[in-house]
Design a protein around this motif. Structure first.
Motif, mmCIF file in Angstrom:
data_model
loop_
_atom_site.group_PDB
_atom_site.id
_atom_site.type_symbol
_atom_site.label_atom_id
_atom_site.label_comp_id
_atom_site.label_asym_id
_atom_site.label_seq_id
_atom_site.Cartn_x
_atom_site.Cartn_y
_atom_site.Cartn_z
ATOM 1 N N GLY B 183 -0.871 -7.365 -4.096
ATOM 2 C CA GLY B 183 -1.344 -8.754 -3.932
ATOM 3 C C GLY B 183 -2.782 -9.052 -4.346
ATOM 4 O O GLY B 183 -3.613 -8.289 -4.666
ATOM 5 N N ALA B 184 -3.090 -10.211 -4.566
ATOM 6 C CA ALA B 184 -4.209 -10.824 -5.167
ATOM 7 C C ALA B 184 -5.428 -10.023 -4.276
ATOM 8 O O ALA B 184 -6.535 -9.810 -5.028
ATOM 9 C CB ALA B 184 -4.300 -12.318 -5.112
ATOM 10 N N ARG B 185 -5.568 -10.310 -3.014
ATOM 11 C CA ARG B 185 -6.540 -9.627 -2.231
ATOM 12 C C ARG B 185 -6.610 -8.248 -2.521
ATOM 13 O O ARG B 185 -7.593 -7.568 -1.758
ATOM 14 C CB ARG B 185 -6.206 -10.169 -0.579
ATOM 15 C CG ARG B 185 -6.506 -11.636 -0.561
ATOM 16 C CD ARG B 185 -6.068 -12.250 0.693
ATOM 17 N NE ARG B 185 -5.961 -13.826 0.562
ATOM 18 C CZ ARG B 185 -5.146 -14.350 0.125
ATOM 19 N NH1 ARG B 185 -4.170 -13.960 -0.786
ATOM 20 N NH2 ARG B 185 -5.477 -15.852 0.079
ATOM 21 N N ASN B 186 -5.561 -7.575 -2.788
ATOM 22 C CA ASN B 186 -5.683 -5.961 -3.029
ATOM 23 C C ASN B 186 -5.878 -5.636 -4.614
ATOM 24 O O ASN B 186 -5.674 -4.341 -4.908
ATOM 25 C CB ASN B 186 -4.168 -5.354 -2.444
ATOM 26 C CG ASN B 186 -4.580 -4.829 -1.059
ATOM 27 O OD1 ASN B 186 -5.645 -4.753 -0.644
ATOM 28 N ND2 ASN B 186 -3.526 -4.724 -0.324
ATOM 29 N N MET B 187 -6.217 -6.726 -5.422
ATOM 30 C CA MET B 187 -6.580 -6.408 -6.667
ATOM 31 C C MET B 187 -7.312 -5.284 -6.994
ATOM 32 O O MET B 187 -7.441 -4.412 -8.174
ATOM 33 C CB MET B 187 -6.542 -7.560 -7.806
ATOM 34 C CG MET B 187 -6.373 -7.113 -9.117
ATOM 35 S SD MET B 187 -7.199 -8.472 -10.327
ATOM 36 C CE MET B 187 -8.527 -7.345 -10.651
ATOM 37 N N ASN C 186 -12.698 -5.515 0.116
ATOM 38 C CA ASN C 186 -11.812 -5.228 0.970
ATOM 39 C C ASN C 186 -12.029 -6.085 2.210
ATOM 40 O O ASN C 186 -11.504 -5.657 3.362
ATOM 41 C CB ASN C 186 -12.228 -3.535 1.523
ATOM 42 C CG ASN C 186 -11.184 -2.528 1.047
ATOM 43 O OD1 ASN C 186 -10.080 -3.002 0.234
ATOM 44 N ND2 ASN C 186 -11.445 -1.246 0.995
ATOM 45 N N MET C 187 -12.718 -7.161 2.144
ATOM 46 C CA MET C 187 -12.795 -8.101 3.357
ATOM 47 C C MET C 187 -11.524 -8.626 3.820
ATOM 48 O O MET C 187 -11.501 -9.067 4.713
ATOM 49 C CB MET C 187 -13.828 -9.281 2.825
ATOM 50 C CG MET C 187 -14.424 -10.067 3.983
ATOM 51 S SD MET C 187 -14.619 -11.775 3.539
ATOM 52 C CE MET C 187 -13.219 -12.760 3.979
ATOM 53 N N GLU C 191 -4.827 -4.694 6.796
ATOM 54 C CA GLU C 191 -4.403 -3.462 7.298
ATOM 55 C C GLU C 191 -5.482 -2.426 7.706
ATOM 56 O O GLU C 191 -5.576 -1.939 8.945
ATOM 57 C CB GLU C 191 -3.355 -2.716 6.574
ATOM 58 C CG GLU C 191 -2.183 -3.410 6.095
ATOM 59 C CD GLU C 191 -1.284 -3.663 7.074
ATOM 60 O OE1 GLU C 191 -1.090 -2.848 7.850
ATOM 61 O OE2 GLU C 191 -1.103 -4.879 7.407
ATOM 62 N N LEU C 192 -6.702 -2.300 6.885
ATOM 63 C CA LEU C 192 -7.836 -1.831 7.220
ATOM 64 C C LEU C 192 -8.490 -2.405 8.385
ATOM 65 O O LEU C 192 -8.902 -1.618 9.146
ATOM 66 C CB LEU C 192 -8.708 -1.362 6.156
ATOM 67 C CG LEU C 192 -10.028 -0.940 6.227
ATOM 68 C CD1 LEU C 192 -9.854 0.396 6.729
ATOM 69 C CD2 LEU C 192 -10.786 -1.333 4.965
ATOM 70 N N LEU C 193 -8.460 -3.651 8.376
ATOM 71 C CA LEU C 193 -9.176 -4.494 9.462
ATOM 72 C C LEU C 193 -8.589 -4.049 10.857
ATOM 73 O O LEU C 193 -9.170 -4.052 11.814
ATOM 74 C CB LEU C 193 -9.165 -6.047 9.084
ATOM 75 C CG LEU C 193 -10.128 -6.460 8.003
ATOM 76 C CD1 LEU C 193 -9.838 -7.784 7.884
ATOM 77 C CD2 LEU C 193 -11.582 -6.103 8.135
ATOM 78 N N ARG C 207 -19.174 -10.199 3.235
ATOM 79 C CA ARG C 207 -18.292 -11.479 2.630
ATOM 80 C C ARG C 207 -17.612 -10.966 1.142
ATOM 81 O O ARG C 207 -18.424 -10.354 0.311
ATOM 82 C CB ARG C 207 -19.306 -12.443 2.449
ATOM 83 C CG ARG C 207 -18.715 -13.807 2.167
ATOM 84 C CD ARG C 207 -19.602 -14.914 1.956
ATOM 85 N NE ARG C 207 -19.182 -16.176 1.531
ATOM 86 C CZ ARG C 207 -20.011 -17.293 1.319
ATOM 87 N NH1 ARG C 207 -21.219 -17.041 1.642
ATOM 88 N NH2 ARG C 207 -19.274 -18.404 1.096
ATOM 89 N N GLY C 208 -16.404 -11.437 0.993
ATOM 90 C CA GLY C 208 -15.975 -11.371 -0.307
ATOM 91 C C GLY C 208 -16.356 -11.923 -1.437
ATOM 92 O O GLY C 208 -17.138 -13.157 -1.320
#
Lengths: 336, 336, 336, 336
Positions: B183-187, C186-187, C191-193, C207-208
């Protein structure tokens, strides 16, 4: 606020309503559409009692328009606006191509390019006489002389011309220019927009580098508020973090704007990408997404262009592209 | 650095060269293209004498690749990569359509949608089991059960399936999933990318919300560095200041990426716009701009979808769109 | 939704209310503040009758919280959260300085830097063992060995340590690390959070690159939802069109976050600017704007640092800066 | 290109050099600094032989300036420019505060606010007469009358005044206005900048919504190229994806600009945040980061202000802030 009037509403009653609204400080614009007559109310309508209006014989329905743009709003004017420029027209279903050099450099150059783009099917010629340059040391355009050369090309080919004006004081020079362009950096030059609202000549407004679609519509609203309804909107890329392209072409502007406004929307893929070899693909995408037209830079000798050569198509490339564009437009979003 | 080897270069000499490079700490990847054999050098090539290599009999030319991506670089691999997924293939000239619901919700839902999209010509089914939600209180997806239901739909229709993995620990559940989506947030979840590089299964990498095209190619490079060449890139809109659309779809990503990489590029107009009624226009634009395919959300009851209903097409709308897409692709940038 | 309970509310009645809410599917978190007891309701409160609650003896007032973040919301927890790390604490009025090298490179390097920053008044040592690199060919960090060296520096100086974790699988190695950092990329690694929410160890969330302040608070909410309230937020610059700086430091994040959340907020001027000579000015601005602290990169030999040397301060520059910072913080926004 | 001339260089030889450069199409600007005499060359210096110049007796060193801005470049003018406005001065080490209402509304309003800000230590009064409004239906300012009322307040208090001009045609009205402001939306109104270059009156240039720092310096270069060196630059927030604040204040603009240019830099925290309660914290940060001053909106009745009331400080809040600012500036980046 818009009122939809009943068919064959009594003319005297309509006049009476308008007069009453005027005493409340509200102007009216009657728009006769294909199917209905809409009366748009412009001004502070917060004190107007919607239920009272709804109760009038001549009124079929009443609706508050939330958006800050009124004249430009499709709720206010359901049918597409068609801007006529000589024999050409922009809006209403076709795909108009505007092409020409970034700058007018010499008579030979602009006439040659004009002939080439005309042969390839362009509806209008673009050419810059007043150039907005980030640096004061860069070529500023041929200015008044540039307008004259552009008009020579118009004479030679019959193509209507569009050129950018950068200040109110330059407007007298634009008397024979068919469409006046407001550049991206001037999209919120409100004094200039007010002045253009006093004219009846078509105005092409380019979206600013970081302006929202709503701000673009408000700039159109400035011009319409002056009484000039002949506006063409242009998406030309917005500023983002990506550096491969000069700007980021936002093609979603086309379906979004077509929904919100009746004004025609064209696309400039040249300033958007900044790179000639990517211009064809994005031009085809603009046709497919349903734009009303394209404005693209063409130069017969891009390597030696005085500005933006890197993004200019050769006449051959332009001709090949123009042939393809209308076919793509025909099977694109406009017929979906 | 890439070496172009001469036709019919002596095999022993080629092996000798490889061995010598290895002692210099440089790995080689031979890529046999349609027209020439290219040997790509991966690693620290700064100490390699280009002139020395150029002087070898078997070497026709030597060129340093400036870009930080090597394996993903088209200079390294001139022919398009075609990713095969069951009977489908992405890349190489066609236009593959991937469709399905944002989330897998029930067996009935996902099987019905799978049948509908298959009938309409989709090559693959998408469906989310692990959902990335901004809020911890929002529906997180059916997770393992969601994968099972997706595989049921695969069984029922024969459609290969793609689904998003959110963490390395979930990978065992993806054994029968045909394409794994990042996904985009995991790129830039580099540990996840390294792990996917160990597999040979196709990986679909979505461009991050604010990642450059070069960063997207570096993420592909992470996967390729692990030995997995089966990558599909996806443009899904980037984050900008504009608020009418959920993101800003950057269609210039397609011609830019096609120039720089051999990996196929598809477009996601659903997450880009966030609004179903604008999805068709942008899908047609994606076909015209030359993308290798589309990934689009389809739901049989968008109003009650557990997520992203607002951007989902109904099966009817999808079917109508799918019919139109291939025709537009055929007259678009790929044949220009 | 939050309830403010009356002073000395009857304990049995409070328990009865909690139990009833539980049957409605709503969990409660009682927060005893300096001045009042607040009962926060977490879950779907849409069916709860606010007027009914308001009518109870023990309830002074009822308010719906519109924001999607609840546990992180200051309305839910009016007093500042103070995160204790060994002898240090972040939040509650002071200005904590965290300093250290971008990467742990050798024992000598990290111990020397640790001693230097400790002498200069740092409260904690930072050092990267797992490095997020855009390129797979760049130094990835010493990983497990890096953590060990960092812990050696902790042993030598007594400074608590913070280091970035990049994947759930690495967490066992962080047993003796005092604060676990979630990097900008990784913000939204949800799954990590969630996993970090299971711990009780402090978590530093950066912040991302292009995440809103609300998204940052939702990432904190993920961790708090797991039961871990020990969160430090960090503003480190966002991605924009400006290219002089690596990112654009958004110092307004500090007053905005202090208003919306009770969690402490620190600033990273090193990754924000990317240029060491601009770090002092922005650090002083961070102190003046009211941040709870600073996290800054320090290297004893920046020219030869394995990563980010360009933005690292020398120990001398850091020492000079640290001396000045607390004075500026004392006359800045926190005492205004 | 800049030449550093030797101390006590022979005047005749200097004149001879200038004349020769003129024949090459290059203008010169001699800048006498505290420590050395610098001769800046403006124009196309590409044909000038650097080694030849270096060999001249009177020349100590020669350097090409890569940056497109020359007159604005600190390499060209090492000492800070101090802009004097009546008794006030901006630049050179102090912290000048400019305050006043967004719009001039009535004589009583502007005079009352002028008195209040003067008592609190403001060096200048701001007030808008020509207001740039996104909507044509919003209050456009009192225009010519607004300038007159502003000048009344100047008369009453002795405070110099700054006000925004929106079009060249309005300049005659600004005869007694001490500093002319170019608004963010006009930062690249090149025709206006050229006209302001003809004046000698100080010009305050606000950074555009999405303009880079280099573009800001090029806009200053336009004014300086006309012969007007009295320029004050202003950072007022840039447009980003974040929606909590109206814009994102980019305080790194201050150290970056101080390094690249000799022109003074002030900060506008009001338009940056759009929210009055966050203005103090960002003002203190601006003082700490080393800005030359602040321009902030103050209104005696923000709830009823005709524009931007939400971001205006009351006179009481302004007074409290002004007291604190100079102390913070003194211990901030300027003395570091």
């Amino acid at each position: 606020m818009v009122l939809v009037l009943r068919d064959r509403a009594d003319a005297d009653q309509v006049d009476y309503l308008k007069a009453w609204l005027k005493t409340m400080g509200v102007e009216t614009r009657a728009v006769v559409g294909n199917e209905q007559t809409i009366m748009g109310l412009i001004g502070d309508t917060s004190r107007i009692d919607m239920e009272l209006l709804q109760s009038l014989d001549i009124v079929e329905s009443v609706r508050r328009i939330q958006e800050p743009y009124k004249s430009a709003n499709r709720k206010f004017h359901p049918d597409d606006t068609v801007v006529r420029v000589g024999d050409a027209s922009i809006g209403g279903g076709g795909f108009a191509i505007i092409a020409g050099p970034c700058s007018v450099e010499t008579e030979a150059q602009v006439v040659a390019i004009a002939r080439a783009v005309k042969d390839a099917g362009a509806a209008m010629l673009r050419g810059g006489a007043f150039k907005p340059r980030t640096s004061p040391y860069a070529f500023q355009g041929l200015r008044a002389e540039g307008i004259e050369l552009l008009l020579k090309a118009k004479e030679e080919t019959g193509l209507p011309v569009v050129s950018e004006v950068m200040d109110i004081s330059q407007l007298p020079l634009f008397e024979h220019v068919d469409v006046i362009q407001v550049g991206a950096r001037n999209m919120q030059n409100f004094e200039l927009l007010k002045e253009l609202g006093q004219l009846r000549k078509p105005v092409l407004i380019k979206r600013g580098l970081a302006n929202t679609l709503q701000e673009l519509l408000m700039s159109a609203e400035y011009v319409m508020a002056g009484g000039n309804p002949n506006i063409i909107l242009c998406e030309r890329g917005i500023r983002t973090f990506e550096t491969e392209t000069r700007n980021t072409l936002d093609l979603s502007a086309v379906p979004v704007l077509r929904e919100k406004t009746h004004l025609p929307v064209i696309v400039d893929p040249s300033h958007a990408t900044g790179v000639a070899r990517w211009v064809p693909a994005l031009s085809l995408a603009a046709a497919a997404v349903g734009a009303d037209g394209l404005i693209v830079e063409v130069h017969n000798d891009p390597k030696h262009a005085l500005c933006d050569g890197a993004q200019s198509l050769t006449p051959e490339m332009f001709s090949k592209l123009a042939e393809r564009l209308r076919g793509v437009h025909a099977v694109g979003a406009r017929s979906f």
